[in-house]
Design an enzyme around this catalytic site. Structure first.
Site, PDB file in Angstrom:
ATOM      1  N   ASP A 348      -0.984   8.410  -1.313  1.00  0.00           N
ATOM      2  CA  ASP A 348      -2.079   9.364  -1.236  1.00  0.00           C
ATOM      3  C   ASP A 348      -2.362   9.930  -2.633  1.00  0.00           C
ATOM      4  O   ASP A 348      -1.437  10.284  -3.372  1.00  0.00           O
ATOM      5  CB  ASP A 348      -1.688  10.493  -0.277  1.00  0.00           C
ATOM      6  CG  ASP A 348      -2.784  11.507  -0.089  1.00  0.00           C
ATOM      7  OD1 ASP A 348      -3.810  11.153   0.499  1.00  0.00           O
ATOM      8  OD2 ASP A 348      -2.612  12.659  -0.541  1.00  0.00           O
ATOM      9  N   GLU A 377      -4.738   5.416  -3.380  1.00  0.00           N
ATOM     10  CA  GLU A 377      -6.030   5.942  -3.801  1.00  0.00           C
ATOM     11  C   GLU A 377      -6.009   6.115  -5.316  1.00  0.00           C
ATOM     12  O   GLU A 377      -5.199   6.878  -5.844  1.00  0.00           O
ATOM     13  CB  GLU A 377      -6.295   7.298  -3.137  1.00  0.00           C
ATOM     14  CG  GLU A 377      -6.476   7.220  -1.636  1.00  0.00           C
ATOM     15  CD  GLU A 377      -6.718   8.585  -1.035  1.00  0.00           C
ATOM     16  OE1 GLU A 377      -7.762   8.770  -0.406  1.00  0.00           O
ATOM     17  OE2 GLU A 377      -5.863   9.469  -1.184  1.00  0.00           O
TER      18      GLU A 377
END
Length: 665
Positions: A348, A377
């Protein structure tokens, strides 16, 4: 970008760096890095050893409890400081089944109970660590568990799911709704006979399941599971313990561990690997967190005025560049691999972490098994407290071999940009997005026919290899693709929506990047227009399994695409050089049409000159091809990877509006 945790910011308070520093340390870089084995609790029937890295502490205590919740400590053990900031104590006797916390004194203040930062088992709600023999948590057959074979990251097909969304609908026929064990149940189906659960995943044909955060997180009260509660889990509390609300009994520390292992083993037996979504970039709270109650300030970055930095948009950001935080991350992922047989990790807001830490994680996993996946990400919610050339941004991915990032360029070119749900793109026939689609089909690597100065902004070829790019239309974060199509094409019939979903799915599955499906997109899942549904009820988030019958044609089409991709290496060439050599874009009559051919039979493919046309136009598209005989695999919203859909002879392909065509010689 993550906005889902903003609710947590109200409980975060600022703390200056100086509060955490001990006499003799002028900066966090001066803190001693412990070189020995970093285990906070080591159990044996004769004694239990406790250790805590707390270099700024004046005193440290271990508090022993009979229960994981309630009651007072029945014994307090003072710890002794040893080398490099490590405090230790041994407790004689068999403490199996007891619970413990640490309490650290800094600047004459006791910071409060914490299970430590390395806890491997906890009681209900994770406030106290548990003393257990981990060997007793292994389910029968665990020693023989093996991850399914995989040759290359390019062979992956990822399916992202949330435990509760996937199995909470009673129509699913699953008994352990919303639990780890839901993914162990075989033979589940709807009342109409449609396969659900793990049988659905096998029928679909995906290679990897990516589960949303499944470590112990803060916002679901495990003592009140009779009360409806929902969260995605991006609010970490104990990083090395499974979440209790997904177990059948969060009060018993061994249950959540054993049931998580049962889930992994069942998926492995089904031929599916398991990716875990990890959130090392921030914690649920800063003040009062396990990090802050152990070594105040050290594990977080701060602004110049001494407040917690906030690149996560959730009130804090961790400091991966510091020696012990880096070591914590490396050891944590290795622990999940070794203890739980996890096959990959999705990071994340990966751009909050520094490049060197991500490379060390890759190197550590390579020593265990180089096929363990890392993706993430390639952005942050706000600018991190490190220079851009030091952080794991998407544009720096080529400097991190073996690590992938999501392609927002491909996503936005297909369905429309983040931040404005009313604006569509290629799928609904908007012009100016074809270069972004070509970019994604090539896996984000340099290709001579992709114009980087596209109409809708410059494109940067950031992937060093195609498997460093994740190809997707939607994920848990933001609108699912069905809702996005409905928002950008108001009034579209179900048939039109179905056609556009098939078109988009074809683009994702024929991309040279790693294809990624959000759970339920294959059956036209809707979240009723709610994008940031991190705390929405089951009525919004649950997959309605009746959709599998209502939209069986879309499901079958997706299955066919997956089967084609898995069977034909032309769609996952695996190297930038092969993509540049074999992938050729064809001339099209419109900017709403993209066509390409994979020349020859690369990597031993049984198909020759495989050709794909994506027609997002409202008119038929005619594509010139070399004279010859072509076997049709996909046409007019139908796909048959085994028998095919017929043969055509000639030098042109005519593709119906808003459909894809796949042919080969």
């Amino acid at each position: 970008m993550k906005l889902k945790h903003v609710i947590l910011m109200s409980v975060i308070t600022a703390a200056g760096c100086s509060q955490s520093q001990k006499d003799g340390f002028s900066s966090y870089e001066d803190y001693p890095a412990y070189k020995g084995e970093w285990e906070e609790m080591v159990y044996s029937p004769s004694s239990t050893h406790f250790a805590l890295w707390a270099p700024t502490a004046q005193e440290v205590r271990v508090m022993l409890y009979e229960q994981g919740l309630g009651g007072s400590a029945y014994q307090m053990l003072p710890m002794e400081e040893e080398t490099d900031g490590m405090w230790k104590v041994k407790a004689d006797g068999d403490l199996n089944g007891k619970f413990y916390t640490f309490n650290v004194k800094v600047n004459d203040t006791w910071l409060g109970d914490t299970p430590g930062v390395m806890a491997k088992a906890v009681g209900v709600n994770g406030d106290r660590a548990a003393i257990i023999d981990l060997d007793t948590t292994d389910p029968q057959g665990w020693d023989a568990d093996k991850r399914p074979p995989m040759k290359s990251f390019s062979d992956m097909i990822i399916y992202e799911m949330h435990h509760r969304d996937f199995s909470v609908d009673t129509v699913s026929g699953i008994k352990n709704c919303g639990k780890f064990l839901a993914l162990t149940e075989k033979g589940t189906s709807t009342y109409l006979g449609e396969k659900t659960g793990i049988d659905h995943l096998k029928e679909l044909g995906v290679t990897h399941v990516q589960i949303l955060p499944s470590f112990d997180f803060a916002t679901v009260d495990e003592t009140r599971l009779d009360k409806p509660q929902y969260n995605w889990g991006y609010d970490p509390k104990n990083y090395n313990v499974p979440e209790g609300s997904y177990s059948t009994d969060p009060y018993k520390p061994d249950v959540r561990i054993r049931e998580f292992k049962q889930m992994v083993m069942a998926l492995h037996q089904a031929g599916i690997r398991v990716i875990m979504d990890v959130v090392y970039n921030h914690t649920a709270v800063a003040e009062g967190s396990n990090f802050e109650r152990t070594v105040p300030g050290y594990f977080y970055r701060h602004t110049e005025d001494g407040k917690f930095a906030d690149a996560s948009g959730c009130g804090n950001e961790t400091a991966s560049e510091r020696a012990m935080m880096r070591r914590f991350m490396v050891e944590s992922v290795c622990y999940w691999v070794n203890e739980y047989h996890i096959d990959g990790f999705r990071f994340d807001l990966m751009a909050i972490h520094d490049i060197e830490t991500m490379k060390e994680i890759r190197a550590a996993l390579d020593k265990i098994d180089p096929t363990i996946y890392i993706g993430g990400e390639g952005w942050a919610a706000k600018a991190p407290q490190l220079p851009e050339d030091q952080i794991a941004l998407k544009k720096n991915i080529a400097r991190m071999p073996g690590i992938a990032a999501f392609s927002d360029e491909f996503r936005d070119s297909l369905r429309g940009a983040w931040g404005d749900d009313s604006k569509g793109a290629f799928l609904i026939g908007k012009r100016g997005f074809s270069e972004g689609v070509k970019f994604g089909l090539a896996g984000g690597v340099v290709h001579p026919q992709v114009q980087t100065d596209s109409v809708n902004g410059p494109l940067r070829n950031w992937a060093g290899e195609p498997a460093q790019m994740i190809s997707y239309m939607s994920c848990h974060d933001d609108m699912c693709i069905t809702d996005r199509i409905r928002a950008t094409m108001p009034g579209a019939s179900v048939q039109e929506q179905d056609a556009l979903l098939k078109l988009g799915m074809t683009a994702v599955m024929t991309s040279q990047g790693i294809p990624f499906i959000f759970a339920g997109d294959e059956v036209m899942r809707s979240k009723f227009g709610v994008a940031n549904s991190y705390a929405s009820p089951d009525s919004i988030n649950a997959i309605d399994w009746r959709n599998k019958t209502a939209h069986r044609d879309l499901f079958d089409y997706t299955c066919g695409l997956i089967a084609v991709r898995k069977a034909h290496p032309a769609f996952h060439l695996g190297s930038a050089s092969l993509v540049g050599k074999c992938l050729e874009y064809l001339e099209t009559p419109s900017d709403n049409v993209v066509a390409f051919r994979i020349n020859g039979k690369p990597e031993g493919d049984t198909w020759l000159n495989t050709t794909v046309v994506l027609n997002a136009d409202t008119a038929p598209a005619e594509i010139a091809v070399p004279e010859g005989k072509y076997w049709i695999v996909c046409r007019d919203g139908k796909i048959d990877p085994v028998m095919g859909l017929g043969v055509l002879n000639g030098n042109k392909l005519v593709v119906a509006p808003r459909t894809a065509m796949i042919v080969h010689q």
